[in-house]
Design a protein around this motif. Structure first.
Motif, PDB file in Angstrom:
ATOM      1  N   LEU A 119     -42.759  34.871  14.100  1.00  0.00           N
ATOM      2  CA  LEU A 119     -43.074  33.503  14.142  1.00  0.00           C
ATOM      3  C   LEU A 119     -42.183  32.556  13.026  1.00  0.00           C
ATOM      4  O   LEU A 119     -42.192  31.388  12.927  1.00  0.00           O
ATOM      5  CB  LEU A 119     -44.341  33.190  13.977  1.00  0.00           C
ATOM      6  CG  LEU A 119     -45.659  34.079  14.916  1.00  0.00           C
ATOM      7  CD1 LEU A 119     -46.904  33.590  14.448  1.00  0.00           C
ATOM      8  CD2 LEU A 119     -45.544  33.525  16.231  1.00  0.00           C
ATOM      9  N   ILE A 120     -41.752  33.411  11.904  1.00  0.00           N
ATOM     10  CA  ILE A 120     -40.992  32.799  11.167  1.00  0.00           C
ATOM     11  C   ILE A 120     -39.779  32.970  10.920  1.00  0.00           C
ATOM     12  O   ILE A 120     -39.071  34.134  10.897  1.00  0.00           O
ATOM     13  CB  ILE A 120     -41.712  33.058   9.674  1.00  0.00           C
ATOM     14  CG1 ILE A 120     -43.074  32.971   9.563  1.00  0.00           C
ATOM     15  CG2 ILE A 120     -41.075  32.656   8.295  1.00  0.00           C
ATOM     16  CD1 ILE A 120     -43.917  33.421   8.440  1.00  0.00           C
ATOM     17  N   GLU A 121     -38.886  31.851  11.022  1.00  0.00           N
ATOM     18  CA  GLU A 121     -37.225  32.067  10.966  1.00  0.00           C
ATOM     19  C   GLU A 121     -36.776  31.700   9.411  1.00  0.00           C
ATOM     20  O   GLU A 121     -37.314  30.601   8.805  1.00  0.00           O
ATOM     21  CB  GLU A 121     -36.820  30.977  11.951  1.00  0.00           C
ATOM     22  CG  GLU A 121     -35.112  31.090  11.901  1.00  0.00           C
ATOM     23  CD  GLU A 121     -34.753  29.725  12.872  1.00  0.00           C
ATOM     24  OE1 GLU A 121     -34.032  29.011  12.442  1.00  0.00           O
ATOM     25  OE2 GLU A 121     -35.131  29.542  13.999  1.00  0.00           O
ATOM     26  N   ILE A 122     -36.256  32.475   8.682  1.00  0.00           N
ATOM     27  CA  ILE A 122     -35.977  32.552   7.487  1.00  0.00           C
ATOM     28  C   ILE A 122     -34.591  32.188   7.317  1.00  0.00           C
ATOM     29  O   ILE A 122     -33.587  32.863   7.978  1.00  0.00           O
ATOM     30  CB  ILE A 122     -36.159  33.842   6.858  1.00  0.00           C
ATOM     31  CG1 ILE A 122     -37.787  33.827   6.915  1.00  0.00           C
ATOM     32  CG2 ILE A 122     -35.730  33.731   5.307  1.00  0.00           C
ATOM     33  CD1 ILE A 122     -38.155  35.528   6.104  1.00  0.00           C
ATOM     34  N   SER A 123     -34.016  31.340   6.489  1.00  0.00           N
ATOM     35  CA  SER A 123     -32.501  30.792   6.179  1.00  0.00           C
ATOM     36  C   SER A 123     -32.430  30.962   4.815  1.00  0.00           C
ATOM     37  O   SER A 123     -33.045  29.951   4.039  1.00  0.00           O
ATOM     38  CB  SER A 123     -32.417  29.441   6.716  1.00  0.00           C
ATOM     39  OG  SER A 123     -31.029  29.232   6.645  1.00  0.00           O
ATOM     40  N   LYS A 139     -43.659  28.177  15.779  1.00  0.00           N
ATOM     41  CA  LYS A 139     -42.335  28.152  15.341  1.00  0.00           C
ATOM     42  C   LYS A 139     -42.206  27.724  13.849  1.00  0.00           C
ATOM     43  O   LYS A 139     -42.544  26.382  13.838  1.00  0.00           O
ATOM     44  CB  LYS A 139     -41.578  27.577  16.169  1.00  0.00           C
ATOM     45  CG  LYS A 139     -39.883  27.735  15.763  1.00  0.00           C
ATOM     46  CD  LYS A 139     -39.068  26.864  16.730  1.00  0.00           C
ATOM     47  CE  LYS A 139     -37.575  27.100  16.035  1.00  0.00           C
ATOM     48  NZ  LYS A 139     -36.796  26.093  16.844  1.00  0.00           N
ATOM     49  N   ILE A 140     -42.260  28.550  12.889  1.00  0.00           N
ATOM     50  CA  ILE A 140     -42.068  28.107  11.382  1.00  0.00           C
ATOM     51  C   ILE A 140     -40.670  28.317  11.079  1.00  0.00           C
ATOM     52  O   ILE A 140     -40.169  29.509  11.131  1.00  0.00           O
ATOM     53  CB  ILE A 140     -42.944  28.942  10.564  1.00  0.00           C
ATOM     54  CG1 ILE A 140     -44.399  29.012  11.005  1.00  0.00           C
ATOM     55  CG2 ILE A 140     -42.805  28.495   9.154  1.00  0.00           C
ATOM     56  CD1 ILE A 140     -45.163  27.557  10.979  1.00  0.00           C
ATOM     57  N   GLN A 141     -39.793  27.377  10.173  1.00  0.00           N
ATOM     58  CA  GLN A 141     -38.642  27.420   9.807  1.00  0.00           C
ATOM     59  C   GLN A 141     -38.899  27.383   8.362  1.00  0.00           C
ATOM     60  O   GLN A 141     -39.357  26.467   7.753  1.00  0.00           O
ATOM     61  CB  GLN A 141     -37.832  26.511  10.657  1.00  0.00           C
ATOM     62  CG  GLN A 141     -37.601  26.809  11.866  1.00  0.00           C
ATOM     63  CD  GLN A 141     -36.707  25.469  12.323  1.00  0.00           C
ATOM     64  OE1 GLN A 141     -37.024  24.575  12.203  1.00  0.00           O
ATOM     65  NE2 GLN A 141     -35.688  25.869  13.020  1.00  0.00           N
ATOM     66  N   LEU A 142     -38.220  28.581   7.598  1.00  0.00           N
ATOM     67  CA  LEU A 142     -38.503  28.615   6.083  1.00  0.00           C
ATOM     68  C   LEU A 142     -36.945  28.648   5.506  1.00  0.00           C
ATOM     69  O   LEU A 142     -36.256  29.735   6.076  1.00  0.00           O
ATOM     70  CB  LEU A 142     -39.373  29.914   5.760  1.00  0.00           C
ATOM     71  CG  LEU A 142     -39.249  30.104   4.311  1.00  0.00           C
ATOM     72  CD1 LEU A 142     -39.924  29.151   3.331  1.00  0.00           C
ATOM     73  CD2 LEU A 142     -40.171  31.310   4.145  1.00  0.00           C
ATOM     74  N   SER A 143     -36.625  27.706   4.589  1.00  0.00           N
ATOM     75  CA  SER A 143     -35.170  27.649   4.107  1.00  0.00           C
ATOM     76  C   SER A 143     -35.260  27.583   2.544  1.00  0.00           C
ATOM     77  O   SER A 143     -36.301  26.965   2.160  1.00  0.00           O
ATOM     78  CB  SER A 143     -34.273  26.822   4.973  1.00  0.00           C
ATOM     79  OG  SER A 143     -34.700  25.264   4.338  1.00  0.00           O
ATOM     80  N   LEU A 144     -34.314  28.004   2.169  1.00  0.00           N
ATOM     81  CA  LEU A 144     -34.092  28.079   0.657  1.00  0.00           C
ATOM     82  C   LEU A 144     -32.508  27.456   0.289  1.00  0.00           C
ATOM     83  O   LEU A 144     -31.797  28.207   0.964  1.00  0.00           O
ATOM     84  CB  LEU A 144     -34.491  29.375   0.016  1.00  0.00           C
ATOM     85  CG  LEU A 144     -34.358  29.274  -1.678  1.00  0.00           C
ATOM     86  CD1 LEU A 144     -35.488  30.165  -1.903  1.00  0.00           C
ATOM     87  CD2 LEU A 144     -33.085  29.646  -2.167  1.00  0.00           C
ATOM     88  N   THR A 145     -32.383  26.638  -0.483  1.00  0.00           N
ATOM     89  CA  THR A 145     -31.094  26.113  -0.831  1.00  0.00           C
ATOM     90  C   THR A 145     -31.212  25.927  -2.276  1.00  0.00           C
ATOM     91  O   THR A 145     -31.959  25.348  -3.021  1.00  0.00           O
ATOM     92  CB  THR A 145     -30.758  24.609  -0.284  1.00  0.00           C
ATOM     93  OG1 THR A 145     -31.047  24.566   1.168  1.00  0.00           O
ATOM     94  CG2 THR A 145     -29.458  23.975  -0.450  1.00  0.00           C
ATOM     95  N   GLN A 146     -29.999  26.292  -2.881  1.00  0.00           N
ATOM     96  CA  GLN A 146     -29.655  26.530  -4.311  1.00  0.00           C
ATOM     97  C   GLN A 146     -28.503  25.541  -4.896  1.00  0.00           C
ATOM     98  O   GLN A 146     -27.468  25.656  -4.129  1.00  0.00           O
ATOM     99  CB  GLN A 146     -29.578  27.813  -4.771  1.00  0.00           C
ATOM    100  CG  GLN A 146     -29.419  28.066  -6.297  1.00  0.00           C
ATOM    101  CD  GLN A 146     -29.580  29.412  -6.704  1.00  0.00           C
ATOM    102  OE1 GLN A 146     -28.681  30.194  -5.917  1.00  0.00           O
ATOM    103  NE2 GLN A 146     -29.558  29.740  -8.007  1.00  0.00           N
TER     104      GLN A 146
END
Length: 163
Positions: free
Chosen positions: A37-41, A78-85
């Motif tokens: 259920l979780i799309e990780i970017s 549909k969950i989208q989890l993203s991390l930007t640095q």
């Protein structure tokens, strides 16, 4: 339980800030949920950042649980989890395809005791905001009714949090 929850909210422990791989910890926080259920970017490299590990896991699990609970039964979650640095900040986004937040509820989302659910005490997002504030960060969201919500967390480098 109610008394404990309010006590926890009123007296969150002082953060134990250490340099951690925030991407790894965030990924670990997702492990209690159905991974389909979780799309990780996330970046492919460690993302070292001064945070309190326990409090960060609490933030992530609360936001992911809220996102999943916001999705109607007749819709595939549909969950989208993203991390930007960058050198000075990190942005984490949690996007769901849920019901969205009603316009009248938007000003109250981070208030203690406010809830749109039939269960819970309405402390989750207030605690999340409190933790993010203690980490020299900010949290905001955008929501479209019947389409979903995106929560944005920004954490900033701070002299008070240098490890």
């Amino acid at each position: 339980n109610v008394a404990s929850a309010f006590s926890d909210f009123a007296t969150l422990p002082k953060p134990n800030i250490t340099e951690e791989d925030i991407a790894k910890i965030t990924r670990r926080a997702t492990e209690i949920f159905d991974s389909s259920l979780i799309e990780i970017s996330f970046p492919d490299h460690p993302v070292l950042w001064p945070i309190d590990r326990t409090q960060w896991i609490r933030v992530m699990t609360n936001l992911l649980q809220n996102a999943l609970q916001a999705i109607p039964q007749d819709r595939t979650p549909k969950i989208q989890l993203s991390l930007t640095q960058t050198e000075d900040w990190i942005e984490v986004q949690i996007k769901d395809n849920g019901s969205g937040i009603a316009k009248d509820d938007i000003p109250h989302i981070f208030e203690p005791k406010f809830t749109t659910k039939t269960t819970g005490m309405g402390l989750g997002l207030a605690i999340v905001k409190n933790i993010i504030d203690s980490l020299n960060g900010s949290i905001d969201f955008r929501s479209v009714l019947n389409e979903g919500t995106i929560f944005y967390i920004h954490l900033y480098k701070s002299k008070t949090h240098e490890v």
